[in-house]
Design an enzyme around this catalytic site. Structure first.
Site, PDB file in Angstrom:
ATOM      1  CG  ASP A  13      32.547  44.653  37.638  1.00 62.95           C
ATOM      2  OD1 ASP A  13      33.177  45.725  37.674  1.00 62.95           O
ATOM      3  OD2 ASP A  13      33.025  43.588  37.219  1.00 62.95           O
ATOM      4  CG  ASP A  47      36.812  47.904  37.229  1.00 62.38           C
ATOM      5  OD1 ASP A  47      35.691  47.429  37.500  1.00 62.38           O
ATOM      6  OD2 ASP A  47      37.840  47.209  37.168  1.00 62.38           O
TER       7      ASP A  47
END
EC number: 3.4.23.-
Length: 389
Positions: A268, A76
């Site tokens: 992201d 992440d």
């Protein structure tokens, strides 16, 4: 002879004292969960909402502690804290693979010290001088919360060449509360910028490469350290509150559409879909309407067509062009995904109706690309390539 040896020793002594230990480069193979593309990501800071993990997630298998215990962490770039669930945990989600990590069973585990962070920081860290324990909590806009103890541990990674590498004293969060129910794996591998981010253990460079999701044998990888793949078209990034921010200059829907003003972008990997501000989303919609010439089944929350309408289209790129000319584009047949009935295809880009002007680019749009970061130079590199290591 003795005098000569003393001279040599004294000459090299300052070099030995000032020498920095050589940093390790980790080459980590990634796998994805092969999920159906459901994405309930809510725009938040930190960007990665655990609920987004019901969609596509790229996972790294990392061994914690001694003796080693496997953890399966979701890569992440939208958050800086690496964490896993620890035993005992009275309020944690059920793990489907690997048992919760037991810090008491590891001889290399130790509680970490920290400095109190700003009250509004997310994650927030607090140090208790009596217990000498640092606790943290992180809140997500979708009301998911995590809490735990900041710790340091030895990690071991199986490398692509069949070997392994160990790194001691890596910061991570040992969760004692994880009230979300949609997590994939055992935790998060946070690649955002922060004082306790795993990125700092390896210098200022890292890269990830994501192959084509539809290809079962495609390779995907993450490289941490000076050996990261920082090649390709450069673009300037800014670092704000732990996030690396790109500048979007234009969008591509068959042809390039230049924006009136640059828009801030978060790349992201914690998000499946991409999310555009309302004004920018409708620029996309208008361009598709003109290009496809067929009325969509829906405009909100995303653009959907009958599958045969999309399948008839010739190869066409959809994508984003950044400051200095770096470009990330995806073939239209990859950016439209099945969402719901098999005869429906929907654009993997949604309208973000929140009061949030940034763009979030999710992993579906990153297929076939390597994204490399040199944080010290505030530069990212985007390169379309095969991800075989």
């Amino acid at each position: 002879m003795k005098t000569t040896m003393n001279f040599v020793f004294l000459f090299f002594l300052p070099l030995l004292i000032n020498a920095k230990p050589k940093r390790v480069t980790l080459h980590i193979p990634l796998v994805h969960n092969g999920a159906n593309f459901y994405d309930s990501k809510v725009v938040s800071l930190p960007l990665s909402s655990p609920h987004s993990q019901r969609g596509l997630a790229f996972m790294a298998e990392i061994h914690f502690g001694s003796p080693q215990k496997k953890q399966f962490l979701h890569m992440d770039t939208g958050s800086s804290l690496t964490w896993t669930q620890c035993f005992p945990c009275s309020d944690c989600y059920a793990q489907k693979i690997y048992p919760k990590y037991r810090p008491a069973a590891s001889i290399t585990y130790r509680d970490a010290m920290c400095e109190d962070s700003h009250p509004k920081s997310n994650p927030h860290f607090a140090f208790d001088p009596l217990t000498r324990i640092c606790t943290y909590q992180q809140h997500y806009l979708d009301e998911t919360n995590i809490k735990g103890t900041l710790a340091q541990e030895m990690i071991t990674v199986d490398t692509h060449d069949g070997g392994f590498k160990r790194v001691h004293g890596v910061y991570f969060g040992c969760n004692t509360l994880s009230d979300g129910s949609y997590f994939t794996g055992t935790g998060i591998l946070g690649l955002g910028v922060g004082k306790y981010s795993i990125i700092g253990e390896f210098g200022s460079k890292f890269s990830f490469c994501l192959g084509e999701i539809s290809e079962p044998k495609a390779s995907h990888n993450l490289i941490l350290g000076d050996g990261a793949n920082v090649q390709g078209h450069p673009t300037v990034i800014n670092i704000t509150e732990g996030h690396t921010i790109f500048q979007l200059e234009s969008i591509i829907v068959g042809e390039e559409i230049t924006l009136d003003d640059p828009v801030q972008v978060f790349v992201d990997t914690g998000s499946t879909l991409s999310h555009l501000s309302t004004n920018l989303y409708y620029k996309f919609v208008d361009a598709f309407d003109d290009l496809i010439g067929s009325r969509p089944l829906s405009y909100e929350p995303t653009l959907c067509y009958k599958a045969d309408t999309i399948e008839r289209l010739e190869k066409m790129d959809v994508g984003f062009k950044f400051d200095v000319g770096a470009e990330l584009s995806v073939n239209i047949h990859n950016i439209f995904i099945q969402q719901g009935p098999p005869e429906i295809r929907c654009l993997a880009i949604q309208n973000n109706k929140e009061s949030f002007s940034h763009v979030i680019i999710g992993v579906i749009a990153m297929q076939g690309y390597n994204v490399g970061y040199d944080l010290s130079a505030k530069t990212a590199y985007i390169n379309k390539q095969d991800c075989d290591m």
